[in-house]
Design an enzyme around this catalytic site. Structure first.
Site: not given
Length: 249
Positions: A23-25
């Site tokens: 999910r995380s950039p």
């Protein structure tokens, strides 16, 4: 009842761990940096998934004696992250495409990763899903998308697409979330080497130095035990973590 936590000695001997989230950039950028600048460290990593559990997983996690150590971010933090990620991607020559998450179920990609890992394609799957999410703008919580991405890697599309509905994979997912809780992971990227923890993209180099230093020390100890007269002294310092902007909450 929860399982017993690993002993201090077991933690010290454990391989270095990389907690990633699809999910995380920030986790995506950490993945990019590890591959580009620290491939020798990547070869030693134990990959661990981190995701926000849905209601079913959260209930099972609580029943197992654990909890998910994460607090939802404020609007202000979300706006900061948008600005920060634009800055970081420009520095790296990347052009992100911001995805739109509508009622996401993060079990879909992360439990599918377990299937890819079983097949020996876990790291490749992570890289392909990151590209789909952050450079192609695809919905990685859509089971059909995950099936397609898996098929590109020669993995069984139906099994990956249905991972979040598989009771066995659900149970393994709870075990993975228990690891998140036991290791005190509160955001990503989160990296652990022995007792030392590193949070955020600006701690990647410190983590890499720690991993290389431990490998050197382990080699020196083996030389010393073997009676080598030329074993070099341990002079590599280890680094510790601190709170900062650069880990995704």
């Amino acid at each position: 009842m929860s399982e017993a936590a690993p002993s201090p000695g077991a933690r010290r001997q454990a391989p270095p761990r990389f907690y990633f989230s699809l999910r995380s950039p920030y986790s995506w950028l950490a993945h990019q940096e590890l591959l580009a600048r620290h491939p020798d460290v990547v070869e030693r990593l134990e990959w661990r998934p981190f995701w926000e559990p849905d209601e079913e997983s959260a209930r099972a996690l609580e029943a197992a004696g654990g909890r998910f150590p994460y607090v939802a971010m404020s609007r202000e933090k979300h706006l900061y992250i948008l600005q920060d990620v634009r800055r970081l991607t420009r520095e790296r020559g990347l052009e992100p495409t911001w995805p739109v998450d509508r009622e996401p179920c993060w079990e879909v990609p992360h439990l599918a990763w377990l299937v890819a890992q079983d097949a020996g394609r876990g790291p490749e799957f992570v890289g392909r899903v990151y590209r789909a999410r952050w450079q192609e703008g695809r919905d990685i919580c859509d089971p059909s998308v995950i099936g397609e991405l898996g098929a590109e890697l020669g993995l069984p599309a139906e099994r990956l697409a249905g991972a979040a509905r598989d009771p066995e994979l659900r149970a393994r997912g709870v075990s993975a979330l228990l690891d998140v809780w036991r290791d005190g992971v509160f955001g990503v990227p989160f990296l652990i080497d022995g007792h030392d923890k590193f949070w955020g993209t600006d701690r990647i180099s410190d983590f890499a130095r720690s991993v290389r230093g431990r490998a050197t020390r382990d080699g020196n100890r083996k030389c010393a035990k073997a009676g080598s007269p030329n074993a070099p002294a341990d002079t590599v310092a280890r680094s510790a973590d601190g709170g900062h902007a650069g880990g995704c909450g």
